[in-house]
Design a protein around this motif. Structure first.
Motif, PDB file in Angstrom:
ATOM      1  N   ASP A   1       0.830  -1.213   0.000  1.00 38.00           N
ATOM      2  CA  ASP A   1       0.000   0.000   0.000  1.00 38.00           C
ATOM      3  C   ASP A   1       0.860   1.257   0.000  1.00 38.00           C
ATOM      4  N   GLU A   2       1.982   1.225   0.747  1.00 37.59           N
ATOM      5  CA  GLU A   2       2.878   2.378   0.763  1.00 37.59           C
ATOM      6  C   GLU A   2       3.507   2.589  -0.612  1.00 37.59           C
ATOM      7  N   LEU A   3       3.856   1.483  -1.272  1.00 34.25           N
ATOM      8  CA  LEU A   3       4.406   1.581  -2.622  1.00 34.25           C
ATOM      9  C   LEU A   3       3.384   2.202  -3.586  1.00 34.25           C
ATOM     10  N   LYS A   4       2.163   1.769  -3.453  1.00 32.73           N
ATOM     11  CA  LYS A   4       1.132   2.273  -4.358  1.00 32.73           C
ATOM     12  C   LYS A   4       0.902   3.764  -4.149  1.00 32.73           C
ATOM     13  N   ARG A   5       0.823   4.186  -2.879  1.00 41.90           N
ATOM     14  CA  ARG A   5       0.609   5.604  -2.604  1.00 41.90           C
ATOM     15  C   ARG A   5       1.795   6.442  -3.090  1.00 41.90           C
ATOM     16  N   ALA A   6       2.997   5.916  -2.882  1.00 43.74           N
ATOM     17  CA  ALA A   6       4.190   6.648  -3.308  1.00 43.74           C
ATOM     18  C   ALA A   6       4.232   6.760  -4.829  1.00 43.74           C
ATOM     19  N   TYR A   7       3.912   5.675  -5.501  1.00 45.18           N
ATOM     20  CA  TYR A   7       3.925   5.718  -6.968  1.00 45.18           C
ATOM     21  C   TYR A   7       2.882   6.706  -7.493  1.00 45.18           C
ATOM     22  N   ARG A   8       1.683   6.675  -6.912  1.00 45.88           N
ATOM     23  CA  ARG A   8       0.634   7.577  -7.377  1.00 45.88           C
ATOM     24  C   ARG A   8       1.070   9.040  -7.201  1.00 45.88           C
ATOM     25  N   ARG A   9       1.691   9.328  -6.070  1.00 43.60           N
ATOM     26  CA  ARG A   9       2.135  10.694  -5.795  1.00 43.60           C
ATOM     27  C   ARG A   9       3.237  11.126  -6.764  1.00 43.60           C
ATOM     28  N   LYS A  10       4.228  10.266  -6.941  1.00 41.30           N
ATOM     29  CA  LYS A  10       5.338  10.599  -7.824  1.00 41.30           C
ATOM     30  C   LYS A  10       4.906  10.651  -9.295  1.00 41.30           C
ATOM     31  N   ALA A  11       4.068   9.712  -9.677  1.00 43.12           N
ATOM     32  CA  ALA A  11       3.650   9.657 -11.080  1.00 43.12           C
ATOM     33  C   ALA A  11       2.837  10.882 -11.462  1.00 43.12           C
ATOM     34  N   ARG A  12       1.974  11.334 -10.574  1.00 42.32           N
ATOM     35  CA  ARG A  12       1.192  12.530 -10.872  1.00 42.32           C
ATOM     36  C   ARG A  12       2.098  13.762 -10.965  1.00 42.32           C
ATOM     37  N   GLU A  13       3.155  13.775 -10.183  1.00 47.74           N
ATOM     38  CA  GLU A  13       4.071  14.916 -10.218  1.00 47.74           C
ATOM     39  C   GLU A  13       4.816  14.989 -11.547  1.00 47.74           C
ATOM     40  N   HIS A  14       5.181  13.833 -12.099  1.00 49.38           N
ATOM     41  CA  HIS A  14       5.998  13.812 -13.308  1.00 49.38           C
ATOM     42  C   HIS A  14       5.220  13.375 -14.545  1.00 49.38           C
ATOM     43  N   HIS A  15       3.912  13.236 -14.446  1.00 49.88           N
ATOM     44  CA  HIS A  15       3.117  12.777 -15.599  1.00 49.88           C
ATOM     45  C   HIS A  15       3.257  13.764 -16.769  1.00 49.88           C
ATOM     46  N   PRO A  16       3.397  13.265 -18.005  1.00 52.61           N
ATOM     47  CA  PRO A  16       3.542  14.160 -19.176  1.00 52.61           C
ATOM     48  C   PRO A  16       2.427  15.178 -19.325  1.00 52.61           C
ATOM     49  N   ASP A  17       1.214  14.810 -18.941  1.00 54.60           N
ATOM     50  CA  ASP A  17       0.109  15.765 -19.048  1.00 54.60           C
ATOM     51  C   ASP A  17       0.301  16.954 -18.122  1.00 54.60           C
ATOM     52  N   ALA A  18       0.993  16.725 -17.002  1.00 56.77           N
ATOM     53  CA  ALA A  18       1.237  17.813 -16.053  1.00 56.77           C
ATOM     54  C   ALA A  18       2.516  18.583 -16.393  1.00 56.77           C
ATOM     55  N   ASN A  19       3.325  18.037 -17.314  1.00 54.83           N
ATOM     56  CA  ASN A  19       4.581  18.690 -17.694  1.00 54.83           C
ATOM     57  C   ASN A  19       4.735  18.683 -19.215  1.00 54.83           C
ATOM     58  N   PRO A  20       3.856  19.350 -19.928  1.00 53.80           N
ATOM     59  CA  PRO A  20       3.922  19.310 -21.393  1.00 53.80           C
ATOM     60  C   PRO A  20       5.239  19.870 -21.920  1.00 53.80           C
ATOM     61  N   GLY A  21       5.854  19.094 -22.814  1.00 50.81           N
ATOM     62  CA  GLY A  21       7.098  19.546 -23.430  1.00 50.81           C
ATOM     63  C   GLY A  21       8.346  19.346 -22.591  1.00 50.81           C
ATOM     64  N   ASP A  22       8.225  18.764 -21.386  1.00 51.29           N
ATOM     65  CA  ASP A  22       9.374  18.567 -20.498  1.00 51.29           C
ATOM     66  C   ASP A  22       9.897  17.143 -20.678  1.00 51.29           C
ATOM     67  N   ASP A  23      10.988  16.973 -21.431  1.00 50.36           N
ATOM     68  CA  ASP A  23      11.531  15.631 -21.698  1.00 50.36           C
ATOM     69  C   ASP A  23      12.080  14.979 -20.431  1.00 50.36           C
ATOM     70  N   ARG A  24      12.646  15.782 -19.526  1.00 52.41           N
ATOM     71  CA  ARG A  24      13.197  15.214 -18.304  1.00 52.41           C
ATOM     72  C   ARG A  24      12.090  14.626 -17.438  1.00 52.41           C
ATOM     73  N   ALA A  25      10.951  15.325 -17.350  1.00 54.29           N
ATOM     74  CA  ALA A  25       9.817  14.803 -16.567  1.00 54.29           C
ATOM     75  C   ALA A  25       9.291  13.515 -17.205  1.00 54.29           C
TER      76      ALA A  25
END
Length: 372
Positions: free
Chosen positions: A18-42
């Protein structure tokens, strides 16, 4: 060296699933391409985070990684010994892989509103020439108080606590074939990805209210009974801001006492006397386009037709109209005065036609009735 998977997710090595899932959801939303358009590093970091979660969420792969590191995930030939599908990770949390060519599907969003049906009655001439008809229908419109959101004024919907805004929930179960994964719309938010903490008091969170609305239906020329018009977006609006359905208007055309429709043609009866049929005449007839002068040529026979071009039904392709046909019905007078009978008898004798004597016919008729 590849980054440490635990560091990528910012969790300890003893993290629970459960901790892994919550951590992944938090990190993935932070670096998701839709939230960082045009950012190749993200985008690159998003792939690394998803790969880390794919490994650590699998019990066997995590055990090999904990013991041998990244090398523990490789087979004897240098290839990947652990086969994981990033598409499953993306589908689970975001509804689709943004790197597969299409963007993430995301939550389903508010559902579409219902379609409605109604019947409109038309006069015969309205169906021929077309008409703008105002109708009233009872439908669902957006709530004025919450502007269709379903949330109380001054508040807004929040991310669904059950699915984290994905609109879907994923269930994993063990079977004889291994892990079976099923994905279904979230039952809490009904696939919308959002839930309402404070519902609007007027619509109770639905975002809609019932109302009778007036609509103008533009009926094109040439329609007939059974035709249906589709008014896009004129049905009920969807709940909580969803798109509106359609309104289907079924047409019913009254019959005419004068005209009969045959395709794009109109047919009517033209009654003339035997004198007009024999001698010719000019007869005025009230058509749908107004009075028209009809020429009955001398010697016109019963069931002969007179055609007026372009006064029929407008064609569906918009190229003109059909024709108006008149079927001649010759009326024979039931009674003649003695003077009229004498004149007709003179004409018959002149034409050499065999006619009976009226007094003789009456005598025969009386005798026949007496026998019965």
């Amino acid at each position: 060296m590849p980054a440490d998977y635990y560091d990528l997710l910012d969790v300890g090595r003893d993290a629970t699933p459960d901790e892994l899932k919550r951590a992944y959801r938090r990190k993935a939303r932070e670096h998701h391409p839709d939230a960082n358009p045009g950012d190749d590093r993200a985008e690159a970091r998003f792939k690394e985070i998803s790969e880390a979660y794919a490994v650590l969420s699998d019990e066997n792969a995590r055990a090999r990684y904990d013991q041998f590191g990244h090398e523990g995930l490789r087979g004897p030939g240098g290839g990947a010994g652990f086969d994981f599908d990033l598409n499953d990770i993306f589908d689970s949390f975001f509804g689709g892989n943004p790197f597969r060519g299409a963007r993430s599907r995301g939550p389903a969003g508010p559902p579409r509103g219902d379609d409605h049906e109604t019947v409109v009655d038309l006069d015969f001439s309205e169906a021929i020439f077309g008409v703008d008809r105002t109708i009233e229908v009872r439908t669902l419109v957006a709530c004025d108080d919450c502007e269709g959101s379903g949330a109380a004024p001054g508040t807004a919907p929040v991310v669904c606590s059950a699915c984290g805004g994905a609109g879907q929930v994923r269930q994993v179960r063990q079977s004889l074939l291994g892990q079976m994964v099923t994905t279904a719309p979230c039952g809490r938010c009904r696939g919308m990805g959002e839930e309402i903490a404070e519902p609007c008091s007027r619509c109770r969170g639905d975002g809609r209210r019932a109302e009778r609305v007036s609509l103008v239906v533009r009926v094109p020329p040439g329609v007939d009974t059974g035709a249906t018009l589709r008014l896009s977006g004129r049905g009920s609006v969807g709940p909580r801001g969803g798109p509106a359905g359609d309104l289907y208007v079924h047409l019913r055309v009254a019959e005419s006492e004068v005209f009969v429709r045959q395709g794009d043609s109109l047919v009517a009866e033209l009654k003339v006397t035997m004198f007009q049929a024999a001698l010719g005449a000019s007869v005025e007839f009230s058509t749908l386009d107004g009075p028209q002068e009809l020429v009955v040529v001398p010697g016109t026979q019963p069931d002969d037709t007179i055609r007026l071009s372009g006064l029929g039904v407008p064609r569906a392709n918009g190229r003109g109209r059909g024709d108006l046909h008149f079927v001649v019905r010759v009326e024979i007078p039931a009674r003649l005065s003695e003077t009229e009978a004498a004149k007709l008898r003179e004409v018959a004798v002149e034409r050499g036609e065999n006619i009976a004597d009226c007094d003789e016919l009456r005598t025969r008729r009386r005798k026949r009735r007496a026998k019965h």
